[in-house]
Design an enzyme around this catalytic site. Structure first.
Site, mmCIF file in Angstrom:
data_model
loop_
_atom_site.group_PDB
_atom_site.id
_atom_site.type_symbol
_atom_site.label_atom_id
_atom_site.label_comp_id
_atom_site.label_asym_id
_atom_site.label_seq_id
_atom_site.Cartn_x
_atom_site.Cartn_y
_atom_site.Cartn_z
ATOM 1 N N GLY A 1 0.803 -1.219 0.000
ATOM 2 C CA GLY A 1 0.000 0.000 0.000
ATOM 3 C C GLY A 1 0.831 1.262 0.000
ATOM 4 O O GLY A 1 0.663 2.130 0.872
ATOM 5 N N VAL A 2 1.694 1.419 -1.004
ATOM 6 C CA VAL A 2 2.598 2.570 -1.035
ATOM 7 C C VAL A 2 1.861 3.884 -1.247
ATOM 8 O O VAL A 2 2.379 4.953 -0.932
ATOM 9 C CB VAL A 2 3.695 2.384 -2.099
ATOM 10 C CG1 VAL A 2 4.658 1.289 -1.690
ATOM 11 C CG2 VAL A 2 3.079 2.077 -3.475
ATOM 12 N N GLY A 3 0.640 3.816 -1.782
ATOM 13 C CA GLY A 3 -0.158 5.023 -1.898
ATOM 14 C C GLY A 3 -0.584 5.563 -0.549
ATOM 15 O O GLY A 3 -1.014 6.718 -0.434
ATOM 16 N N ASP A 4 -0.464 4.736 0.489
ATOM 17 C CA ASP A 4 -0.693 5.158 1.872
ATOM 18 C C ASP A 4 0.613 5.369 2.628
ATOM 19 O O ASP A 4 0.788 6.355 3.336
ATOM 20 C CB ASP A 4 -1.510 4.096 2.621
ATOM 21 C CG ASP A 4 -2.989 4.154 2.318
ATOM 22 O OD1 ASP A 4 -3.562 5.250 2.403
ATOM 23 O OD2 ASP A 4 -3.577 3.103 2.010
ATOM 24 N N THR A 5 1.527 4.419 2.516
ATOM 25 C CA THR A 5 2.707 4.447 3.380
ATOM 26 C C THR A 5 3.708 5.526 2.975
ATOM 27 O O THR A 5 4.367 6.108 3.837
ATOM 28 C CB THR A 5 3.399 3.073 3.408
ATOM 29 O OG1 THR A 5 3.694 2.642 2.077
ATOM 30 C CG2 THR A 5 2.511 2.034 4.079
#
Length: 417
Positions: free
Chosen positions: A187-191
């Site tokens: 979830g790199v769009g979050d992290t």
């Protein structure tokens, strides 16, 4: 309420981490916000997780251990809420909001990831909170940012990881071919936005400690993803080209990507001609380093498929372990690991990146990812598991001066849990 100095109880500052003594009120849920506040908690901040009476929605997400008789939270919540204390508040009540205001007045930082305008409707806007706590650092992470720092036309759109990956440009350069954009696995769009918010908060805290003045820190998830994809901006600006999915190759470097092995794939990254010369020698093709068609990076990019074919003639008939023996330590190289291989690799054990924590309701501990930022004198640590819902309500309320009978009354009224 009157402004006052923080009254952080000594019992809440036992950590020897670099952020010991920093008080954070955490109003976040899901992934981006909790990931940010967990980084602060890992390094010693006292993070008070304020949850709705029903708890953070990820408590019910799982996965759960088969023998978990409690099911207060599963793996998702455990992984991004360690080292925090939990209190449950009903913010629909005036009393609940008053308690939250007292907690924030006693804090250095507040972090939230509601949609823009929610805190204003609760009467808890940054502008209101700073009246009684001028040193407050107020951090937000939203899909398209807060109107204070740029009113996006999408400000009221809800967003998750896949949305920011899509609109931030990441999916547009990821995929097996030019016509197949692909979601990144984690979830790199979050992290990634969480990491940037953490940096922003710490920068603002540093200034607040020097001047006594806090500030508003705003990160849009889409902005953070675009910043991580910085290459697409200059490529388009410099050349007019619009980058597309590149598969397992790199548009500017060669060899730089994934290569088939007998039992999976490996990554090889020769960003310099010196590394290419070492790779050519290691795969038994030293003549390639002298051939004008392959001797420079620019030449290799032009003949990319021939370079890949030459490398895979070596890798495809060998196991990842055999390739590691041939290339490890000579050129930038790494096997593509599964989680099982990560669990078995001693690197992650000696680096303390697989940490055992208690799972309430289960007979055996579980593993979560450890602390990647290593400080020599004030190391971060996983000191305790994620909290049960409202596990620390009594001590948190006692810390702001509420008597035991008052806390019992609030619980009876379902204002706190």
């Amino acid at each position: 309420m009157q402004p006052h100095a923080p009254s952080h109880a000594p019992s809440h500052c036992k950590s020897t981490g670099a952020l010991a003594g920093l008080r954070v009120v955490d109003l976040t849920q899901m992934l981006a916000g909790p990931f940010c506040t967990q980084i602060l908690a890992d390094h010693g901040a006292d993070v008070i997780k304020v949850e709705a009476m029903t708890g953070d929605g990820t408590r019910v997400t799982g996965p759960f251990r088969a023998d978990d008789t409690l099911k207060d939270f599963g793996g998702y919540f455990q992984s991004v809420n360690r080292n925090k204390r939990s209190i449950a508040l009903d913010l629909k009540t005036g009393t609940g909001r008053e308690i939250l205001r007292r907690l924030i007045d006693d804090a250095d930082v507040v972090v939230e990831n509601f949609r823009a305008g929610v805190m204003e409707r609760l009467g808890l806007s940054y502008e209101t909170l700073r009246e009684t706590n001028p040193r407050l650092v107020y951090g937000t992470v939203r899909g398209f940012g807060d109107p204070r720092s740029g009113a996006s036309p999408y400000a009221q759109w809800p967003a998750y990881d896949v949305v920011s990956q899509a609109m931030g440009g990441m999916m547009g350069i990821t995929g097996p071919d030019r016509d197949t954009p692909t979601k990144i696995g984690p979830g790199v769009g979050d992290t990634v936005p969480a990491l940037m918010l953490c940096i922003g908060i710490l920068a603002a805290v540093s200034r607040a400690r020097a001047t006594g003045q806090g500030q508003f820190v705003d990160v849009a998830m889409t902005d953070a993803v675009l910043a991580m994809c910085e290459r697409i901006v200059y490529q388009t600006s410099y050349t007019g080209a619009v980058p597309a999915p590149e598969g397992n190759r790199h548009p500017l470097l060669c060899p730089f990507g994934l290569f088939r092995a007998r039992d999976g794939h490996v990554s090889i990254a020769c960003a310099t001609d010196a590394f290419w010369e070492k790779l050519a020698d290691a795969i038994g093709r030293p003549e390639l380093a002298q051939d004008p068609a392959f001797a420079t990076n620019a030449a290799r990019v032009r003949h990319q498929q021939l370079v890949i074919d030459a490398i895979e003639a070596f890798t495809a008939v060998r196991s990842k372990e055999e390739i590691a023996e041939a290339l490890g330590g000579k050129v930038p190289f790494g096997p593509v690991y599964t989680s099982a291989e990560i669990f078995a690799d001693r690197h992650y054990a000696v680096r303390e990146m697989l940490v055992d924590v208690e799972q309430p309701g289960s007979a055996t501990p579980v593993k979560i990812a450890g602390v990647p930022i290593k400080l020599s004198d004030t190391p971060g640590a996983v000191r305790r598991r994620a909290p049960l819902l409202g596990e620390h309500t009594d001590e948190i309320l006692g810390g702001i001066g509420l008597a035991e009978d008052r806390i019992r009354a609030l619980k009876a009224q379902r204002v706190v849990a």
